[in-house]
Every structure is written in C-alpha cells, then in structure tokens.
Design a protein around this motif. Structure first.
Motif, PDB file in Angstrom:
ATOM      1  N   MET A 202       6.857  14.735   0.608  1.00 51.03           N
ATOM      2  CA  MET A 202       6.806  13.542   1.409  1.00 51.03           C
ATOM      3  C   MET A 202       5.627  12.687   0.927  1.00 51.03           C
ATOM      4  N   VAL A 203       5.883  11.408   0.749  1.00 52.62           N
ATOM      5  CA  VAL A 203       4.858  10.474   0.314  1.00 52.62           C
ATOM      6  C   VAL A 203       4.437   9.629   1.518  1.00 52.62           C
ATOM      7  N   GLU A 204       3.156   9.703   1.859  1.00 53.26           N
ATOM      8  CA  GLU A 204       2.650   8.951   3.004  1.00 53.26           C
ATOM      9  C   GLU A 204       1.528   8.019   2.569  1.00 53.26           C
ATOM     10  N   ILE A 205       1.474   6.876   3.245  1.00 50.38           N
ATOM     11  CA  ILE A 205       0.364   5.945   3.073  1.00 50.38           C
ATOM     12  C   ILE A 205      -0.208   5.643   4.443  1.00 50.38           C
ATOM     13  N   HIS A 206      -1.433   5.186   4.445  1.00 50.23           N
ATOM     14  CA  HIS A 206      -2.106   4.820   5.700  1.00 50.23           C
ATOM     15  C   HIS A 206      -2.202   3.300   5.735  1.00 50.23           C
ATOM     16  N   LEU A 207      -1.680   2.704   6.796  1.00 51.11           N
ATOM     17  CA  LEU A 207      -1.729   1.249   6.972  1.00 51.11           C
ATOM     18  C   LEU A 207      -2.823   0.888   7.963  1.00 51.11           C
ATOM     19  N   LEU A 208      -3.580  -0.158   7.640  1.00 50.39           N
ATOM     20  CA  LEU A 208      -4.565  -0.711   8.560  1.00 50.39           C
ATOM     21  C   LEU A 208      -4.049  -2.053   9.027  1.00 50.39           C
ATOM     22  N   TYR A 209      -4.163  -2.331  10.313  1.00 52.01           N
ATOM     23  CA  TYR A 209      -3.652  -3.575  10.883  1.00 52.01           C
ATOM     24  C   TYR A 209      -4.786  -4.391  11.498  1.00 52.01           C
ATOM     25  N   PHE A 210      -4.822  -5.695  11.156  1.00 51.21           N
ATOM     26  CA  PHE A 210      -5.826  -6.613  11.682  1.00 51.21           C
ATOM     27  C   PHE A 210      -5.160  -7.886  12.165  1.00 51.21           C
ATOM     28  N   ALA A 211      -5.876  -8.623  12.991  1.00 49.78           N
ATOM     29  CA  ALA A 211      -5.531  -9.987  13.403  1.00 49.78           C
ATOM     30  C   ALA A 211      -4.069 -10.102  13.835  1.00 49.78           C
ATOM     31  N   GLY A 212      -3.331 -11.085  13.288  1.00 46.66           N
ATOM     32  CA  GLY A 212      -1.962 -11.363  13.699  1.00 46.66           C
ATOM     33  C   GLY A 212      -0.998 -10.218  13.474  1.00 46.66           C
TER      34      GLY A 212
ATOM     35  N   SER B  21      -4.415  -0.157  15.504  1.00 48.12           N
ATOM     36  CA  SER B  21      -5.266  -0.582  14.394  1.00 48.12           C
ATOM     37  C   SER B  21      -4.865   0.089  13.090  1.00 48.12           C
ATOM     38  N   SER B  22      -4.067   1.150  13.179  1.00 47.15           N
ATOM     39  CA  SER B  22      -3.630   1.838  11.959  1.00 47.15           C
ATOM     40  C   SER B  22      -2.373   2.650  12.235  1.00 47.15           C
ATOM     41  N   GLN B  23      -1.769   3.085  11.146  1.00 43.90           N
ATOM     42  CA  GLN B  23      -0.538   3.870  11.244  1.00 43.90           C
ATOM     43  C   GLN B  23      -0.336   4.580   9.909  1.00 43.90           C
ATOM     44  N   THR B  24       0.114   5.814   9.950  1.00 45.62           N
ATOM     45  CA  THR B  24       0.505   6.531   8.740  1.00 45.62           C
ATOM     46  C   THR B  24       2.021   6.538   8.699  1.00 45.62           C
ATOM     47  N   ILE B  25       2.575   6.128   7.549  1.00 42.75           N
ATOM     48  CA  ILE B  25       4.032   6.086   7.420  1.00 42.75           C
ATOM     49  C   ILE B  25       4.468   6.860   6.176  1.00 42.75           C
TER      50      ILE B  25
ATOM     51  N   GLU C 291       2.221  -7.671  -7.317  1.00 43.90           N
ATOM     52  CA  GLU C 291       2.769  -6.701  -6.361  1.00 43.90           C
ATOM     53  C   GLU C 291       3.795  -5.762  -6.992  1.00 43.90           C
ATOM     54  N   ALA C 292       4.595  -6.249  -7.931  1.00 44.77           N
ATOM     55  CA  ALA C 292       5.625  -5.409  -8.558  1.00 44.77           C
ATOM     56  C   ALA C 292       5.032  -4.380  -9.514  1.00 44.77           C
ATOM     57  N   SER C 293       3.798  -4.577  -9.939  1.00 48.50           N
ATOM     58  CA  SER C 293       3.193  -3.639 -10.890  1.00 48.50           C
ATOM     59  C   SER C 293       2.193  -2.688 -10.223  1.00 48.50           C
ATOM     60  N   VAL C 294       2.072  -2.761  -8.898  1.00 44.32           N
ATOM     61  CA  VAL C 294       1.233  -1.825  -8.154  1.00 44.32           C
ATOM     62  C   VAL C 294       2.166  -0.805  -7.504  1.00 44.32           C
ATOM     63  N   PHE C 295       1.934   0.476  -7.810  1.00 42.31           N
ATOM     64  CA  PHE C 295       2.814   1.536  -7.320  1.00 42.31           C
ATOM     65  C   PHE C 295       2.061   2.454  -6.368  1.00 42.31           C
ATOM     66  N   LEU C 296       2.714   2.764  -5.245  1.00 43.00           N
ATOM     67  CA  LEU C 296       2.147   3.638  -4.230  1.00 43.00           C
ATOM     68  C   LEU C 296       2.652   5.050  -4.477  1.00 43.00           C
ATOM     69  N   LYS C 297       1.718   5.972  -4.693  1.00 45.91           N
ATOM     70  CA  LYS C 297       2.063   7.356  -5.022  1.00 45.91           C
ATOM     71  C   LYS C 297       1.831   8.302  -3.846  1.00 45.91           C
ATOM     72  N   GLY C 298       1.162   7.769  -2.793  1.00 46.90           N
ATOM     73  CA  GLY C 298       0.830   8.581  -1.634  1.00 46.90           C
ATOM     74  C   GLY C 298      -0.677   8.705  -1.504  1.00 46.90           C
ATOM     75  N   GLY C 299      -1.148   8.635  -0.271  1.00 50.08           N
ATOM     76  CA  GLY C 299      -2.567   8.765   0.001  1.00 50.08           C
ATOM     77  C   GLY C 299      -3.333   7.456   0.012  1.00 50.08           C
ATOM     78  N   GLU C 300      -2.704   6.364  -0.372  1.00 51.07           N
ATOM     79  CA  GLU C 300      -3.396   5.082  -0.398  1.00 51.07           C
ATOM     80  C   GLU C 300      -3.591   4.532   1.013  1.00 51.07           C
ATOM     81  N   THR C 301      -4.620   3.701   1.142  1.00 49.68           N
ATOM     82  CA  THR C 301      -4.825   2.917   2.346  1.00 49.68           C
ATOM     83  C   THR C 301      -4.394   1.499   2.013  1.00 49.68           C
ATOM     84  N   VAL C 302      -3.395   1.017   2.732  1.00 54.23           N
ATOM     85  CA  VAL C 302      -2.810  -0.292   2.454  1.00 54.23           C
ATOM     86  C   VAL C 302      -3.028  -1.173   3.682  1.00 54.23           C
ATOM     87  N   CYS C 303      -3.432  -2.393   3.418  1.00 57.48           N
ATOM     88  CA  CYS C 303      -3.689  -3.313   4.520  1.00 57.48           C
ATOM     89  C   CYS C 303      -3.008  -4.644   4.258  1.00 57.48           C
TER      90      CYS C 303
END
Length: 95
Positions: free
Chosen positions: A1-11, A21-25, A75-87
């Motif tokens: 399973m590949v998971e990333i951590h999302l941080l949420y701000f403002a709107g 304020s955050s979510q792991t998906i 954006e198309a050349s950035v790959f998420l492999k798991g464990g990243e924090t994305v905002c």
C-alpha cells in the motif's frame, strides 16, 4: 500500500467537513509511482468525491511535496512513491 500525508491550509482546510489540518491517504496501486499530476483527480473523484467547494479550491491550488514547491509544468514529472508529505497550496489574496 502506498500512502502519502496531506496537509491542509486556508481554503482547502475550510472546504472539508470538520476542517482537518491533515490526512493520510492511500494512492492507487497503478500507476506506480503515482504522478503528482493525477492527484487532483484522485482527491476529487475518490477521496473527497462530491465536495464541489473542495474541487473548486483544489483546481486553483499549487502543490508542495516534502516542503518543496512544484511548478505546474513539472507536476507530470514528480512521482509519489509513498511517505511524502504533500500540501495543496490554495491561492492567497493580499490586502
């Protein structure tokens, strides 16, 4: 399973119920690694499906991955492999 951590701000944060304020998906298994350019679609179609306000703000947002801003044309050349924090960085207005 590949998971990333999302941080949420403002709107982005205020568009979500409970204003988290955050979510792991989990990301889909394919494609692997997962291109950042597909994350908007995944979030609006699967994770937060039916939330029109979230989709509207996300559409205008930029991305940060592991505290590094990503230019829209990259954006198309950035790959998420798991464990990243994305905002998603919503647009800001000055005053």
């Amino acid at each position: 399973m590949v998971e990333i951590h999302l941080l949420y701000f403002a709107g982005i944060r205020t568009s979500l119920p409970g204003e988290p304020s955050s979510q792991t998906i989990s990301l889909p298994i394919t494609p692997s690694p997962f291109p950042l350019s597909l994350l908007r679609t995944h979030l609006t179609a699967v994770v937060h499906a039916g939330n029109d306000e979230f989709a509207r703000v996300l559409e205008r947002s930029a991305w940060s991955v592991d505290e590094e801003m990503v230019d829209e044309e990259d954006e198309a050349s950035v790959f998420l492999k798991g464990g990243e924090t994305v905002c998603p960085i919503p647009p800001v207005s000055g005053g």
